[in-house]
Design an enzyme around this catalytic site. Structure first.
Site, PDB file in Angstrom:
ATOM      1  N   ALA A 129      -8.746  28.040  41.135  1.00 26.82           N
ATOM      2  CA  ALA A 129      -7.980  29.079  40.392  1.00 26.82           C
ATOM      3  C   ALA A 129      -8.627  28.920  39.048  1.00 26.82           C
ATOM      4  CB  ALA A 129      -6.622  28.802  40.374  1.00 26.82           C
ATOM      5  N   GLU A 130      -8.753  27.701  38.373  1.00 29.40           N
ATOM      6  CA  GLU A 130      -9.262  27.553  36.913  1.00 29.40           C
ATOM      7  C   GLU A 130     -10.695  27.973  36.928  1.00 29.40           C
ATOM      8  OE1 GLU A 130      -9.362  24.491  33.403  1.00 29.40           O
ATOM      9  OE2 GLU A 130      -7.887  24.095  34.885  1.00 29.40           O
ATOM     10  N   SER A 131     -11.483  27.778  38.091  1.00 28.35           N
ATOM     11  CA  SER A 131     -12.759  28.269  37.940  1.00 28.35           C
ATOM     12  C   SER A 131     -12.946  29.813  37.781  1.00 28.35           C
ATOM     13  CB  SER A 131     -13.401  27.726  39.227  1.00 28.35           C
ATOM     14  OG  SER A 131     -13.521  26.497  39.272  1.00 28.35           O
TER      15      SER A 131
END
Length: 131
Positions: free
Chosen positions: A51-53
């Protein structure tokens, strides 16, 4: 996109960028020994990394990288379903594109299009030191 995934967490976890535009980023990740927790299920941390990527790539595509950089500031996630195998795909879309911050939502689904996890990530936009 002019960024390399070589020698990164994304490469280690087997992530593959499927689509990357300023409006949407899609990344696929295998559910295998690289992304399992000890009980054989997809690790929640791997989902958060996906998700953060996706959010970070989307944010990067919304700035001028010659004068700005982006960094994750906060992320939350709700894990809704488990997975043992196959792939998961994260689709990130911006909820807010601001001068100093962005907020991205990422929905992660399995191969059957079932929701695995949903997250919201706040990204900071900062000037490069040489700017």
């Amino acid at each position: 996109m002019d960024i390399s995934m070589r020698n990164t967490l994304m490469e280690t976890l087997g992530m593959e960028v499927v689509k990357a535009t300023p409006e949407e980023v899609q990344i696929r990740m295998p559910v295998d020994q690289r992304t399992h927790q000890p009980m054989g299920f997809l690790h929640g941390g791997a989902s958060v990394a996906l998700a953060e990527s996706a959010a970070s790539i989307g944010a990067y595509l919304n700035v001028d990288p010659s004068v700005q950089q982006v960094f994750g500031m906060e992320i939350n996630a709700n894990h809704l379903r488990s997975a043992r195998s196959g792939n998961v795909t994260g689709v990130a879309v911006p909820l807010h594109i601001g001068k100093n911050t962005m907020v991205w939502e990422t929905k992660i689904t399995n191969d059957n299009d079932q929701m695995i996890s949903i997250s919201r990530c706040t990204i900071g936009v900062v000037p490069l030191k040489n700017s």
